[in-house]
Each structure stands twice: as C-alpha cells, then as structure tokens.
Design a protein around this motif. Structure first.
Motif, short mmCIF file in Angstrom:
data_model
loop_
_atom_site.label_atom_id
_atom_site.label_comp_id
_atom_site.label_asym_id
_atom_site.label_seq_id
_atom_site.Cartn_x
_atom_site.Cartn_y
_atom_site.Cartn_z
N GLN A 123 2.14 2.85 13.51
CA GLN A 123 2.50 2.51 12.26
C GLN A 123 3.20 1.22 12.62
OE1 GLN A 123 6.35 3.36 12.06
NE2 GLN A 123 6.21 2.15 10.13
N GLN A 124 3.99 1.21 13.45
CA GLN A 124 5.03 0.02 14.00
C GLN A 124 4.27 -1.05 14.21
OE1 GLN A 124 8.51 -0.60 13.85
NE2 GLN A 124 8.41 1.30 12.59
N LEU A 127 2.42 -2.21 10.73
CA LEU A 127 3.61 -3.08 9.96
C LEU A 127 3.95 -4.06 10.17
CD1 LEU A 127 5.82 -2.92 7.69
CD2 LEU A 127 7.21 -1.65 9.17
N GLY A 171 1.64 2.39 7.87
CA GLY A 171 2.02 0.88 8.35
C GLY A 171 1.40 -0.03 7.50
N GLN A 174 3.14 0.26 4.15
CA GLN A 174 4.65 -0.34 4.05
C GLN A 174 4.45 -1.69 4.15
OE1 GLN A 174 5.84 1.75 7.70
NE2 GLN A 174 7.27 3.22 6.42
N ALA A 175 3.37 -2.48 4.79
CA ALA A 175 3.33 -3.72 4.90
C ALA A 175 2.65 -4.21 3.52
CB ALA A 175 2.25 -4.13 6.01
N THR A 405 11.82 3.73 10.43
CA THR A 405 11.04 2.42 10.21
C THR A 405 11.51 1.19 10.82
OG1 THR A 405 12.07 2.10 8.16
CG2 THR A 405 9.98 3.45 8.12
N PRO A 479 9.90 -0.35 3.54
CA PRO A 479 9.59 0.73 4.48
C PRO A 479 10.37 1.83 4.52
CG PRO A 479 9.55 -1.49 5.26
CD PRO A 479 10.04 -1.64 3.73
#
Length: 489
Positions: A123-124, A127, A171, A174-175, A405, A479
């Motif tokens: 996810q990180q 993102l 991710g 969220q992006a 997040t 996020p």
C-alpha cells in the motif's frame, strides 16, 4: 497508471528499473545479491567506493549493460529491519527517483518493517509511486506529464500475493483520490469556481450509477435559511453552491458517513482584507472540498461497499458593496444568530450551515475538512492535521487511520472553557474568539452546530498545501479519510 503485485525472479524479470534496498553496512537484500552476482560484483564495488550516500533514503541510479534489468536504483536503509516512518521515507524517495521511466519494479518489500506486513508495504509503495507520478500540466503550454505508466511491487511468497494485491489496490485508490484533490487545489480561482465544482460533481454522478449529485443555488439556500453561508457568498459575483454527492454502495438502510468540505475557491478575506503577500495561495482555501472530491472519486472507482455523502460548501469570499461588514449579525440555518467580527473567518460561516444540512442524511458520523485557521499552522506546522471530535472513539479511529497511512493528525481540545471566547453582547455567538487558541475556538464554534450526531473536524490549514519552491496542494487528508471509511465497511 497500472499497479501490480507480482512474485518475481529478478534474474528473469524485465524492468526499466529495479529498486533495491541497501543497509548501513552495504548489505544488499536477496534480489540485490542476485543482481550483484550476475554483474560480477558491480554493485558491491560501487558501494565500497562510497557512491551511495550514507544518509537514510539516499539513492544511486546504476545503468546495467546486460540482463533483463535495464537500471538499478539503490536506496539506503538504516538496516534490514526498519520502522514504518523510515519505510515511508524510502518509498517516497525511490518513487520520485523513477518517475522518469515508463516502468519500475520495487523490491523494497524484502525489507522487514516493524509491526507491518506485506500488504501495508504494498500500500505504501503504491501510494508513494502514485503521488510521485502527479504533475500539474493543465495551464502549461508545453508541459508533459511524468512518463511512469507501470509500477510493480515484488512479493517474495505466492501465499502473500492476494493480500499484497489488496494493499496495492488501496494505495492506488488513495493516490488517485489524493491526485484528484491536488489537481482541484492547484487550479487557479478563475477556473475552479463554485460553479466549476458543481459541474465536476454532476459529471462524476453521470459516470456512476450508485452516485447522485444535488446542487443548491443561492436562491434555494436563502429559502432554507442559510444566512451564515449567504453572508459570505453575497460579496461575490460568482454564485455559490452547496453540493451533495450521495454514494450508495453499502446496504440499504445503513446510515452514511458524511464528509463536509470547505470550498472557498478564493479567499480575499472580504472586508477584513488579507495582506497582499502570498494571497495567490488563497486558491488553496478550497482544499477541504478538494479532499472530499478525491475521497468520492476513489470510492466510486473502487466500488466500495459503503454509504458516503460528500457535501461541499463552495463560495468565493470577496470585498464588494454587497459584502458583509464587521459587526453584521446573521441567522444560521440552525436558528442561531452570529455576530461577524471578522469577515476573514468565513469558513466557519459556510460550514455551520453545511453541518446543519448534513443532519438531513441521518448520518452515522459527520467529518468536516477545512483549511480553517492560520492558528493551526502555528500550533502544528505542516506535519500534522488538527483533529477535534465530540466523541473519543471517533477521534481514536481517525488518529489510527492517520498512523496507518502516514497522513497523520493530532487531537486538540474542545473543552467548555474555550467556548466562553465566542460569547457576544449582541448575538447568540460571535464568529471569532480572539488571538489565543484560534484553531480551538474555531472548532468550538463548529461544534455548536454538530450536537445531534457524532462529529469530527479536521483543520488542514497546515497540511493541505506546500509553499515556496514546492508550492502545490498535497492531497491530504484523502489517505486518512479513505482508510477510516474502509476500516468501517
């Protein structure tokens, strides 16, 4: 942009750039060792020579003349087991370094992250890659977007592939939402007007069957008694709009989460005129609205199984012969009278009527998002969003979403003692409480219009945009909000 989680063998994986971690002792991870071996120790030689800096997140790009990997990007980690904050730093630095290529594969998942699993890492990485790929080009005559089109997250074990792919999908969402918010925030005030935001909301609803959009104009808001909102809107030639986007992706009958965004598309301060320096940045005063747009875009693209309403209170705050004057008294939709001591404290005036309107949706929770006070910037800088809530469980859930997040918030007080600063000799309350604790008294003002439901306020005045050479909207707190909403499904 295409994001994928994939079990790869670096000796066979074709990629324009492989992102590899190196610890403080120049130790490579498994894939790095494989590349080093295949290149007759080329990576080891460069590391011994000191070409990669010693600071955490230093990067070194190395072209590879043979094999399926065209380039290697080495990223400095402190050790093979890092904390979450360091991993985010590595993810961000590496993503920014590869935006010039059409494709990249990250092997940073070979690092161990304390109290985090593979799906969080995925996810990180996704993102940060999505955020790094954003570039504002709409108003530039010859600009080209960053070329990065495909980003792959390496997964070491097939058993982890499904969970990693879920991390990639989150991710990506969220992006996407953050970049929508950034684009809206970065648009100038002569393009991004309240009417423009209304048209964007209607266009989004046309694309998605589960989303409906309602727009209230000045006349309708006046008829509904939104005197606080209209006290701000009447100073501008641009018509205001109260926009409600209603997404019904969850079960019928489930109470929705309602997000309310401050959408002052340009803020001169009104009659209480702001100083001229950096006034151009007041186009960012609608970043709360931009963030709820971003959240809605992400939810409908994900087809998330939730019910969410996003309300945008959109207006310009301008000085004119029609504008409100300091000392004017108006009546809000809730029936409370408000003495306007400072017309530059306009966000709380549009939001208080929007919060009253939010009650018609019978919400499970209401969260407003606003670039509300310069005082919050003084208190927290640009690292943390100011968080206020009338229920501790709600505050803790939002704080946890921010920690997950990296879009972090800090809880501030809503004590009764602060409310005394809002007492007026001439009305039920006044719209400012003095210089001390300005962010707190602004939140206290809003809380008086949110007594019928669980409510939180996010003051993003410090976190919504950057100034200086890196001037631009950040996309926060998309996020955090998405994580919170999806945790509730």
């Amino acid at each position: 942009m295409q994001f994928t989680a994939k079990v790869t063998d670096i000796s066979k994986q074709r990629t324009a750039c492989a992102i590899l971690a190196v610890d403080a002792k120049n130790k490579l991870t498994d894939s790095g060792n494989a590349i080093d071996k295949a290149s007759n120790g080329a990576l080891s030689k460069l590391l011994k020579r000191g070409d990669l800096g010693s600071a955490t997140a230093s990067t070194l790009l190395i072209p590879m003349l043979e094999g399926s990997v065209e380039r290697v990007l080495l990223v400095r980690a402190s050790k093979n087991s890092v904390n979450q904050a360091e991993f985010r730093k590595l993810a961000s630095a590496s993503a920014k370094a590869v935006t010039g290529f059409k494709e990249a594969t990250s092997y940073l998942t070979e690092l161990s992250v304390i109290e985090a699993d593979t799906d969080w890492q995925a996810q990180q990485l996704t993102l940060n890659a999505g955020l790094a790929s954003y570039k504002f080009t709409r108003c530039l005559s010859d600009a080209k977007p960053n070329p990065l089109e495909k980003f792959t997250v390496h997964v070491a074990d097939k058993k982890l592939l499904n969970t990693a792919q879920k991390g990639v999908e989150l991710g990506n969402a969220q992006a996407l939402g953050s970049n929508i918010a950034r684009e809206l925030g970065n648009l100038p005030g002569n393009i991004c007007t309240p009417s423009y935001l209304a048209s964007e909301a209607k266009a989004l609803a046309k694309k998605h069957a589960k989303l409906t959009t309602t727009v209230l104009d000045n006349k309708k808001m006046e008829s509904m008694g939104m005197g606080a909102f209209m006290s701000v809107a009447k100073g501008s030639d641009e018509p205001a709009a109260l926009i409600a986007m209603n997404y019904k992706g969850g079960k019928t009958g489930d109470k929705p989460i309602v997000l309310v965004g401050k959408g002052i598309t340009f803020d001169t301060g009104g009659i209480s005129l702001k100083p001229g320096m950096a006034m151009d940045e007041m186009k960012f005063d609608m970043c709360g609205a931009a963030s709820v747009f971003g959240v809605m875009h992400a939810l409908v693209e994900m087809q998330a199984p939730v019910n969410v309403v996003c309300i945008v209170a959109a207006a310009e705050n301008m000085p004119s012969g029609r504008a409100s004057k300091p000392g004017d008294i108006v009546t809000s939709m809730a029936g409370k009278t408000i003495e306007i001591l400072n017309t530059d404290a306009e966000g709380r005036l549009v939001l208080c009527d929007a919060l009253t309107y939010a009650g018609k949706f019978k919400p499970s929770v209401v969260i407003d998002v606003a670039t509300l006070t310069g005082a919050c910037v003084i208190a927290l800088g640009n690292h943390a969003t100011g968080l206020y809530a009338n229920q501790d469980k709600l505050a803790q859930d939002l704080l946890a979403a921010g920690e997950t997040t990296g879009d972090r918030a800090w809880q501030m007080p809503l004590w009764d003692e602060y409310h005394t600063a809002l007492k007026s000799n001439f009305a039920d309350l006044q719209n400012i409480g003095g210089r001390e604790a300005g962010s707190v008294t602004a939140a206290c003002f809003l809380s008086q219009f949110a007594t019928e439901y669980n409510w939180a306020h996010l003051d993003i005045a410090g976190s919504a945009w950057n100034s200086g050479a890196a001037k631009g909207a950040t996309g926060r707190p998309v996020p955090l909000l998405l994580q919170y909403i999806l945790n509730k499904k």
